[in-house]
Design a protein around this motif. Structure first.
Motif, PDB file in Angstrom:
ATOM      1  N   LEU A  14       0.636  -1.031   0.168  1.00 32.94           N
ATOM      2  CA  LEU A  14      -0.282  -0.330  -0.315  1.00 32.94           C
ATOM      3  C   LEU A  14       0.891   1.696   0.147  1.00 32.94           C
ATOM      4  N   VAL A  15       2.295   0.939   0.296  1.00 33.69           N
ATOM      5  CA  VAL A  15       2.731   2.517   1.236  1.00 33.69           C
ATOM      6  C   VAL A  15       2.958   2.539  -0.488  1.00 33.69           C
ATOM      7  N   SER A  16       3.996   1.656  -1.784  1.00 36.86           N
ATOM      8  CA  SER A  16       4.238   1.625  -1.904  1.00 36.86           C
ATOM      9  C   SER A  16       3.900   2.264  -3.298  1.00 36.86           C
ATOM     10  N   CYS A  17       2.527   1.916  -3.437  1.00 39.05           N
ATOM     11  CA  CYS A  17       1.398   2.151  -4.710  1.00 39.05           C
ATOM     12  C   CYS A  17       0.910   3.609  -4.663  1.00 39.05           C
ATOM     13  N   GLY A  18       0.634   3.948  -2.626  1.00 34.62           N
ATOM     14  CA  GLY A  18       0.899   5.476  -2.382  1.00 34.62           C
ATOM     15  C   GLY A  18       1.800   6.111  -3.052  1.00 34.62           C
ATOM     16  N   ALA A  19       3.282   5.445  -3.002  1.00 33.23           N
ATOM     17  CA  ALA A  19       4.208   6.553  -3.510  1.00 33.23           C
ATOM     18  C   ALA A  19       4.079   6.332  -4.953  1.00 33.23           C
ATOM     19  N   LYS A  20       3.617   6.179  -5.561  1.00 35.79           N
ATOM     20  CA  LYS A  20       3.997   5.665  -7.042  1.00 35.79           C
ATOM     21  C   LYS A  20       2.689   7.106  -7.813  1.00 35.79           C
ATOM     22  N   GLN A  21       1.599   7.178  -6.931  1.00 31.63           N
ATOM     23  CA  GLN A  21       1.001   7.936  -7.551  1.00 31.63           C
ATOM     24  C   GLN A  21       1.194   9.652  -7.481  1.00 31.63           C
ATOM     25  N   GLU A  22       1.311   9.792  -9.026  1.00 37.42           N
ATOM     26  CA  GLU A  22       1.781  11.287  -9.301  1.00 37.42           C
ATOM     27  C   GLU A  22       0.817  12.144  -9.167  1.00 37.42           C
ATOM     28  N   LYS A  23       1.384  13.388  -8.534  1.00 38.44           N
ATOM     29  CA  LYS A  23       0.406  14.668  -8.465  1.00 38.44           C
ATOM     30  C   LYS A  23       1.170  15.907  -9.230  1.00 38.44           C
ATOM     31  N   THR A  24       0.040  17.048  -9.462  1.00 43.73           N
ATOM     32  CA  THR A  24       0.967  17.622  -9.634  1.00 43.73           C
ATOM     33  C   THR A  24      -0.629  19.244  -9.555  1.00 43.73           C
ATOM     34  N   SER A  25      -0.065  20.332  -9.785  1.00 41.94           N
ATOM     35  CA  SER A  25      -0.967  21.437  -9.495  1.00 41.94           C
ATOM     36  C   SER A  25      -0.832  22.473 -11.108  1.00 41.94           C
ATOM     37  N   PRO A  26      -2.316  23.055 -11.231  1.00 39.47           N
ATOM     38  CA  PRO A  26      -1.692  24.127 -12.986  1.00 39.47           C
ATOM     39  C   PRO A  26      -1.103  25.007 -12.585  1.00 39.47           C
ATOM     40  N   THR A  27      -0.845  24.788 -13.583  1.00 36.72           N
ATOM     41  CA  THR A  27      -0.068  26.442 -14.459  1.00 36.72           C
ATOM     42  C   THR A  27      -0.242  27.214 -15.244  1.00 36.72           C
ATOM     43  N   GLU A 315      -3.458  13.892 -19.328  1.00 39.48           N
ATOM     44  CA  GLU A 315      -3.280  13.122 -18.305  1.00 39.48           C
ATOM     45  C   GLU A 315      -3.883  12.728 -16.839  1.00 39.48           C
ATOM     46  N   TYR A 316      -4.233  14.192 -16.802  1.00 44.91           N
ATOM     47  CA  TYR A 316      -4.508  14.042 -15.600  1.00 44.91           C
ATOM     48  C   TYR A 316      -6.453  14.507 -15.649  1.00 44.91           C
ATOM     49  N   LEU A 317      -6.898  15.005 -17.033  1.00 43.89           N
ATOM     50  CA  LEU A 317      -8.158  14.623 -17.904  1.00 43.89           C
ATOM     51  C   LEU A 317      -8.788  13.538 -17.197  1.00 43.89           C
ATOM     52  N   GLN A 318     -10.146  13.524 -16.748  1.00 42.58           N
ATOM     53  CA  GLN A 318     -10.644  12.186 -16.731  1.00 42.58           C
ATOM     54  C   GLN A 318     -12.238  12.661 -17.641  1.00 42.58           C
ATOM     55  N   ASP A 319     -12.261  11.619 -18.733  1.00 40.29           N
ATOM     56  CA  ASP A 319     -13.946  11.695 -18.608  1.00 40.29           C
ATOM     57  C   ASP A 319     -14.165  12.714 -19.819  1.00 40.29           C
ATOM     58  N   GLY A 320     -13.060  14.014 -20.515  1.00 40.20           N
ATOM     59  CA  GLY A 320     -13.298  14.812 -20.823  1.00 40.20           C
ATOM     60  C   GLY A 320     -13.777  16.651 -20.465  1.00 40.20           C
ATOM     61  N   SER A 321     -13.582  15.998 -18.500  1.00 36.88           N
ATOM     62  CA  SER A 321     -14.706  17.255 -18.335  1.00 36.88           C
ATOM     63  C   SER A 321     -14.150  17.112 -16.459  1.00 36.88           C
ATOM     64  N   TYR A 322     -13.650  15.759 -16.347  1.00 38.65           N
ATOM     65  CA  TYR A 322     -13.361  15.726 -14.965  1.00 38.65           C
ATOM     66  C   TYR A 322     -11.627  15.677 -14.409  1.00 38.65           C
ATOM     67  N   VAL A 323     -11.082  16.028 -13.182  1.00 41.87           N
ATOM     68  CA  VAL A 323     -10.442  16.128 -12.302  1.00 41.87           C
ATOM     69  C   VAL A 323     -10.737  15.486 -10.914  1.00 41.87           C
ATOM     70  N   THR A 324      -9.381  14.530 -11.068  1.00 43.40           N
ATOM     71  CA  THR A 324      -9.500  14.858  -9.315  1.00 43.40           C
ATOM     72  C   THR A 324      -8.132  15.207  -7.900  1.00 43.40           C
ATOM     73  N   THR A 325      -9.113  15.688  -7.261  1.00 40.46           N
ATOM     74  CA  THR A 325      -8.140  16.526  -6.312  1.00 40.46           C
ATOM     75  C   THR A 325      -7.870  15.447  -5.661  1.00 40.46           C
ATOM     76  N   GLU A 326      -6.620  16.049  -4.546  1.00 43.50           N
ATOM     77  CA  GLU A 326      -5.585  15.204  -3.909  1.00 43.50           C
ATOM     78  C   GLU A 326      -6.746  14.878  -2.090  1.00 43.50           C
ATOM     79  N   ASP A 327      -7.762  14.655  -2.476  1.00 41.23           N
ATOM     80  CA  ASP A 327      -8.342  14.224  -1.509  1.00 41.23           C
ATOM     81  C   ASP A 327      -9.775  13.751  -1.695  1.00 41.23           C
ATOM     82  N   ILE A 354      -3.995  20.854  -5.505  1.00 37.52           N
ATOM     83  CA  ILE A 354      -3.343  19.906  -6.079  1.00 37.52           C
ATOM     84  C   ILE A 354      -4.092  18.923  -6.372  1.00 37.52           C
ATOM     85  N   LEU A 355      -3.371  17.946  -8.111  1.00 41.57           N
ATOM     86  CA  LEU A 355      -4.135  17.352  -8.875  1.00 41.57           C
ATOM     87  C   LEU A 355      -3.721  15.518  -8.482  1.00 41.57           C
ATOM     88  N   VAL A 356      -4.499  14.816  -8.760  1.00 39.01           N
ATOM     89  CA  VAL A 356      -4.088  13.151  -8.700  1.00 39.01           C
ATOM     90  C   VAL A 356      -3.788  12.847  -9.894  1.00 39.01           C
TER      91      VAL A 356
END
Length: 360
Positions: A14-27, A315-327, A354-356
């Motif tokens: 679980l820890v290793s999977c969580g460590a691999k999850q990439e995040k970003t912020s809008p620029t 690649e952070y855009l889902q279904d053309g109009s959704y994003v997932t936040t850090e929470d 912050i997006l996941v």
């Protein structure tokens, strides 16, 4: 003990999977939307050269890389039959010249002079006979005979003039026709020398000496020596967005990793029904140091540009109009321009979010 080791193993996964999850912020940056196109580099005014007649190549005057002037001979075809035809036409033209038929005209001119003299003589005799008849000398029959002779002389004189003029017209017509036939024959002979219609560079000679050629088969490729364009194929779904003046970003296989620039100057309105695409031509504004005809290229035609746009990786855009936040909240956003890597967020997200990256 085994249960404890299993629990530790699961936690590590679980820890290793969580460590691999990439995040970003809008620029905030500039973004452009573009249309993909593929094509080839061509010399400006590049065209195929076709012979006007069929024949066997006797001699080649040029080779690849030569720069030729407009009208320069490229090759000579076998033209023995054309040469003989021209010679016959020249002989016929010489024979039909008016000066060559001067004797016929002189003969008719002599007939005119003789008819004129006879007319004048008969006129004098008629006047004399009328004077005699006025003095009651001679007979009525003699007077009528003189009048008839004079009329016949006038008719003979006019006939001689008509024959002379008719012959002269016939000779003039025959001379002109023969001269035209000679010109046509000479033109056909000239056709056996394949010439360049424009000034340019020989990029390819497609035939060799001794080969048979015809007007249906090209024999050379010619184009401008230093001016090159890009001929692109744009899909019918994108053509409505393409307009002259738009910027084109180019990648050439001959220059890996480098980007060159061009500008659209022509959009061909006719669609290629086989490929369902349109031809777009662009001129280089930032060209590589050396170019050659028929180099392949991939291009992006920039149709829209926006400065200081709020963007996220596509690649952070889902279904053309959704994003997932850090929470883990799924947020709906409104998008704008898109390129191959990023997408503009017009509404629904702040630059501090912050997006996941969604799992694949």
């Amino acid at each position: 003990m085994k249960g404890y080791l299993l629990l530790v193993f699961i936690l590590l996964i679980l820890v290793s999977c969580g460590a691999k999850q990439e995040k970003t912020s809008p620029t905030v940056e500039d973004i452009s939307e573009s249309v993909y196109a593929s094509g080839v580099v061509k010399s400006k005014n590049q065209h195929l050269v076709y012979p006007k007649v069929s024949g066997i190549i006797q001699e080649l005057y040029v080779t690849e890389g030569d720069v030729v002037a407009e009208g320069a001979p490229l090759m000579k075809l076998d033209n023995e039959a054309a040469r003989l035809s021209t010679e016959n036409a020249r002989i016929a033209a010489e024979y039909a010249r008016v000066s060559a038929n001067a004797e016929k005209l002189k003969e008719l001119q002599a007939s005119i002079d003789l008819a004129r003299s006879k007319k004048q003589n008969d006129s004098l005799l008629l006047v004399r006979q009328r004077n005699l008849w006025a003095k009651q000398i001679g007979t009525k029959v003699e007077l009528e005979q003189r009048e008839l002779n004079y009329k016949n002389s006038v008719t003979a004189y006019k006939s001689a003039l008509l024959r002379y003029n008719d012959l002269k017209k016939q000779l003039d017509l025959a001379a002109k026709q023969s001269q035209k036939n000679l010109q046509i024959s000479q033109t056909m002979t000239d056709d056996y020398t394949v010439k360049s219609e424009t000034k340019g560079k020989i990029y390819s000679v497609l035939k060799e000496e001794g080969e048979m050629v015809s007007p249906q088969v090209p024999v050379a490729i010619i184009g401008d020596a230093d001016d090159f364009i890009v001929e692109l194929q744009v899909d019918e779904f994108d053509i409505a967005s393409i307009k002259p003046g738009q910027k084109v970003l180019l990648n050439l296989d001959s220059y890996k990793g480098q980007v060159f620039e061009a500008k659209v100057y022509k959009v061909n309105p006719a669609m290629n029904e086989r490929t369902r695409s349109f031809t777009v031509e662009a001129s280089f504004t930032k060209a590589p140091p050396a170019l050659f005809p028929n180099l392949t290229t991939e291009a992006n035609i920039v149709i829209k540009v926006k400065k200081d746009a709020l963007t996220i990786p596509r690649e952070y855009l889902q279904d053309g109009s959704y994003v997932t936040t850090e929470d883990k909240e799924k947020v709906k956003v409104k998008t704008g321009l898109k390129d191959y890597q990023k997408v503009e967020i017009v509404d629904g997200l702040s630059k501090d979010a912050i997006l996941v990256k969604p799992a694949k």
